[in-house]
Design a protein around this motif. Structure first.
Motif, mmCIF file in Angstrom:
data_model
loop_
_atom_site.group_PDB
_atom_site.id
_atom_site.type_symbol
_atom_site.label_atom_id
_atom_site.label_comp_id
_atom_site.label_asym_id
_atom_site.label_seq_id
_atom_site.Cartn_x
_atom_site.Cartn_y
_atom_site.Cartn_z
ATOM 1 N N ALA A 198 2.235 1.805 -3.472
ATOM 2 C CA ALA A 198 1.182 2.273 -4.377
ATOM 3 C C ALA A 198 0.829 3.729 -4.107
ATOM 4 O O ALA A 198 0.567 4.503 -5.030
ATOM 5 C CB ALA A 198 -0.054 1.387 -4.226
ATOM 6 N N LYS A 199 0.832 4.110 -2.828
ATOM 7 C CA LYS A 199 0.570 5.513 -2.479
ATOM 8 C C LYS A 199 1.653 6.425 -3.062
ATOM 9 O O LYS A 199 1.362 7.502 -3.581
ATOM 10 C CB LYS A 199 0.516 5.676 -0.957
ATOM 11 C CG LYS A 199 -0.764 5.215 -0.315
ATOM 12 C CD LYS A 199 -0.703 5.505 1.188
ATOM 13 C CE LYS A 199 -2.007 5.180 1.882
ATOM 14 N NZ LYS A 199 -1.950 5.495 3.328
ATOM 15 N N PRO A 237 -4.998 3.670 -2.295
ATOM 16 C CA PRO A 237 -4.544 2.606 -1.388
ATOM 17 C C PRO A 237 -4.754 3.028 0.055
ATOM 18 O O PRO A 237 -4.682 4.212 0.383
ATOM 19 C CB PRO A 237 -3.048 2.474 -1.720
ATOM 20 C CG PRO A 237 -2.893 3.102 -3.074
ATOM 21 C CD PRO A 237 -3.912 4.193 -3.143
ATOM 22 N N ALA A 249 0.829 -1.198 0.000
ATOM 23 C CA ALA A 249 0.000 0.000 0.000
ATOM 24 C C ALA A 249 0.864 1.248 0.000
ATOM 25 O O ALA A 249 0.554 2.228 -0.676
ATOM 26 C CB ALA A 249 -0.938 0.000 1.213
ATOM 27 N N GLU A 285 -4.184 2.250 4.422
ATOM 28 C CA GLU A 285 -3.484 1.605 5.519
ATOM 29 C C GLU A 285 -4.308 1.773 6.789
ATOM 30 O O GLU A 285 -5.261 2.555 6.823
ATOM 31 C CB GLU A 285 -2.085 2.206 5.679
ATOM 32 C CG GLU A 285 -1.209 1.962 4.450
ATOM 33 C CD GLU A 285 0.140 2.667 4.541
ATOM 34 O OE1 GLU A 285 1.131 2.010 4.899
ATOM 35 O OE2 GLU A 285 0.183 3.881 4.257
#
Length: 204
Positions: A15-16, A180, A12, A182
């Protein structure tokens, strides 16, 4: 409002980072005239919204760099007599708050930010705002917001009571993206862009 980035090594996080890079590259290429039109349109949409019209206290921020501009909005909010709170970035990345008393009371701070020089009200002051306006780079349909990576606004949003109008300010092409997520991420309830104000559905 830019905040310090915290590296992340999971999928994640990677992707961020890729999405941030893409959005920031596009923002830097936007011409000045477009930026001015974006700022004007967003201010008009927010000032006309029922949430802002009935708000006594608005937590906002001073835009910097390629962020959608907030100068017109802040000026109009102050002129309307509303109490406007602006963030002060603390050394640990959290946000304190102080009242906006006009541009003459803004001072340069770390990382190119402009912060109010008035009395610090404490990180919990954001919980008393009727409207919380936050910066971002993208937002998903369910309200998941992509920030700069420091977690400052996720901490602030965690203090905001459920049901408070929380809105991210973006360009049209930054709305409705696959953001994405978290565990620490906090959603917003709305997004404003030149196209208008859109209510989102966190958890939906």
């Amino acid at each position: 409002m830019r905040c310090e980035q915290t590296p992340s090594t999971d999928g994640a996080g990677a992707a961020k980072t890729a999405l941030r890079d893409r959005v920031l590259t596009t923002r830097r290429r936007r011409p000045l005239l477009e930026r001015q039109e974006v700022a004007r349109a967003m201010a008009e949409h927010l000032l006309a919204s029922p949430e802002v019209r009935r708000a006594a206290t608005v937590a906002a921020y001073v835009s910097v760099g390629s962020e959608p501009g907030t100068a017109l909005l802040l000026e109009a909010l102050a002129a309307s007599g509303r109490r406007v709170l602006l963030p002060v970035l603390l050394p640990d990345g959290d946000l304190d708050w102080a009242r906006h008393e006009g541009d003459q009371h803004l001072r340069p701070a770390t990382r190119g930010l402009l912060e109010p020089d008035g009395e610090r009200l404490g990180p919990g002051a954001v919980a008393g705002a009727d409207v919380v306006l936050v910066p971002g780079l993208a937002v998903a349909p369910d309200g998941m917001r992509l920030g700069r990576g420091g977690g400052s606004y996720d901490r602030a949003l965690a203090r905001v009571p459920v049901g408070t109008f929380t809105c991210v300010l973006l360009h049209d092409d930054e709305v409705g993206l696959d953001v994405p997520r978290e565990q620490h991420d906090r959603p917003v309830t709305a997004v404003v862009s030149p196209a208008g104000l859109q209510h989102l559905h966190p958890g939906g």
